[in-house]
Design a protein around this motif. Sequence first.
Motif, PDB file in Angstrom:
ATOM      1  N   GLN A   4      24.157 142.916 -37.272  1.00  0.00           N
ATOM      2  CA  GLN A   4      24.142 141.474 -37.555  1.00  0.00           C
ATOM      3  C   GLN A   4      22.991 141.053 -38.477  1.00  0.00           C
ATOM      4  OE1 GLN A   4      23.881 142.555 -34.249  1.00  0.00           O
ATOM      5  NE2 GLN A   4      25.908 142.182 -33.430  1.00  0.00           N
ATOM      6  N   TRP A  25      18.938 135.747 -28.328  1.00  0.00           N
ATOM      7  CA  TRP A  25      19.571 135.309 -29.566  1.00  0.00           C
ATOM      8  C   TRP A  25      20.895 134.630 -29.262  1.00  0.00           C
ATOM      9  CZ3 TRP A  25      22.051 138.866 -33.765  1.00  0.00           C
ATOM     10  CH2 TRP A  25      22.224 138.157 -34.958  1.00  0.00           C
ATOM     11  N   GLU A  26      21.112 133.473 -29.875  1.00  0.00           N
ATOM     12  CA  GLU A  26      22.316 132.685 -29.607  1.00  0.00           C
ATOM     13  C   GLU A  26      23.610 133.447 -29.913  1.00  0.00           C
ATOM     14  OE1 GLU A  26      22.344 129.175 -32.077  1.00  0.00           O
ATOM     15  OE2 GLU A  26      22.050 130.331 -33.911  1.00  0.00           O
ATOM     16  N   LYS A  27      23.545 134.477 -30.737  1.00  0.00           N
ATOM     17  CA  LYS A  27      24.741 135.260 -31.087  1.00  0.00           C
ATOM     18  C   LYS A  27      24.931 136.478 -30.182  1.00  0.00           C
ATOM     19  CE  LYS A  27      24.707 133.824 -35.918  1.00  0.00           C
ATOM     20  NZ  LYS A  27      24.644 134.260 -37.318  1.00  0.00           N
ATOM     21  N   ASN A  28      24.012 136.718 -29.246  1.00  0.00           N
ATOM     22  CA  ASN A  28      24.104 137.867 -28.349  1.00  0.00           C
ATOM     23  C   ASN A  28      24.857 137.440 -27.075  1.00  0.00           C
ATOM     24  OD1 ASN A  28      23.753 140.203 -26.874  1.00  0.00           O
ATOM     25  ND2 ASN A  28      21.572 140.394 -27.324  1.00  0.00           N
ATOM     26  N   GLU A  29      26.165 137.270 -27.227  1.00  0.00           N
ATOM     27  CA  GLU A  29      26.983 136.699 -26.159  1.00  0.00           C
ATOM     28  C   GLU A  29      26.977 137.549 -24.887  1.00  0.00           C
ATOM     29  OE1 GLU A  29      30.845 135.807 -27.756  1.00  0.00           O
ATOM     30  OE2 GLU A  29      29.982 134.559 -29.346  1.00  0.00           O
ATOM     31  N   GLY A  30      26.987 138.866 -25.045  1.00  0.00           N
ATOM     32  CA  GLY A  30      26.972 139.739 -23.868  1.00  0.00           C
ATOM     33  C   GLY A  30      25.720 139.539 -23.038  1.00  0.00           C
ATOM     34  N   ILE A  59      23.758 136.858 -23.040  1.00  0.00           N
ATOM     35  CA  ILE A  59      23.762 135.502 -22.479  1.00  0.00           C
ATOM     36  C   ILE A  59      24.589 135.484 -21.188  1.00  0.00           C
ATOM     37  CG2 ILE A  59      24.557 133.125 -22.847  1.00  0.00           C
ATOM     38  CD1 ILE A  59      23.881 133.636 -25.886  1.00  0.00           C
ATOM     39  N   LYS A  60      25.764 136.092 -21.217  1.00  0.00           N
ATOM     40  CA  LYS A  60      26.614 136.130 -20.018  1.00  0.00           C
ATOM     41  C   LYS A  60      25.929 136.889 -18.888  1.00  0.00           C
ATOM     42  CE  LYS A  60      31.022 135.437 -22.248  1.00  0.00           C
ATOM     43  NZ  LYS A  60      31.754 135.980 -23.346  1.00  0.00           N
ATOM     44  N   GLU A 105      23.271 134.658 -17.401  1.00  0.00           N
ATOM     45  CA  GLU A 105      23.904 133.612 -16.588  1.00  0.00           C
ATOM     46  C   GLU A 105      24.332 134.175 -15.234  1.00  0.00           C
ATOM     47  OE1 GLU A 105      25.640 130.716 -20.137  1.00  0.00           O
ATOM     48  OE2 GLU A 105      26.951 132.263 -19.304  1.00  0.00           O
ATOM     49  N   GLN A 124      20.386 127.783 -19.539  1.00  0.00           N
ATOM     50  CA  GLN A 124      19.722 127.414 -20.784  1.00  0.00           C
ATOM     51  C   GLN A 124      18.852 126.192 -20.561  1.00  0.00           C
ATOM     52  OE1 GLN A 124      22.169 126.797 -24.269  1.00  0.00           O
ATOM     53  NE2 GLN A 124      20.426 126.030 -25.435  1.00  0.00           N
ATOM     54  N   THR A 150      15.685 125.841 -26.780  1.00  0.00           N
ATOM     55  CA  THR A 150      15.823 126.817 -27.866  1.00  0.00           C
ATOM     56  C   THR A 150      14.450 127.023 -28.498  1.00  0.00           C
ATOM     57  OG1 THR A 150      16.301 125.143 -29.541  1.00  0.00           O
ATOM     58  CG2 THR A 150      18.204 126.125 -28.419  1.00  0.00           C
TER      59      THR A 150
END
Length: 172
Positions: free
Chosen positions: A31, A132-137, A139-140, A143, A149, A152
Amino acid sequence: MTIHIRKCTLEDLPILQEIGCETFNETFKDQNSPENMKVYLDRAFNANQLETELSNSESAFFFIYVHAEVAGYLKVNVNEAQTEKEGNDSLEIERIYIRKEFQGQGLGHHLINKALELAKEQNKQKIWLGVWEKNEGAIKFYERMGFTQSGTHSFYMGDEKQTDLVMTKMLK
């Protein structure tokens, strides 16, 4: 599976440098431009920088082992070592990385639990991290571990400004 977590010392600097570069590169190379990756890796994982961080009493690194092999690491900060001014009642997880071949084995849970244990031992009110806001894995995952959150902040990858989500978990 035998899992062991051990605090790093200055003698661990070479392997910390190796695993830090390896895991960061694996996670973010697709990325980001090669130029920005090189700038970041050279700055964040050079021997002098890591020696300074390892010597800071308000920061700590921990290796996680599967059997006898280093599978990943955790870096936490308190007080003035935090990358954001979250206060002395907070513990920051600055880095949590697992080598690709060890991912999906629950090792991230062990490292989060280690950070929670450290925070409780030091009577911290909350634990926080930037992702990083694009690191979805990731973030999940955070959570699922009870983080939400709370803001930022900016993160610089070479000359590119990126946005990290600040995620927090209250302890009391």
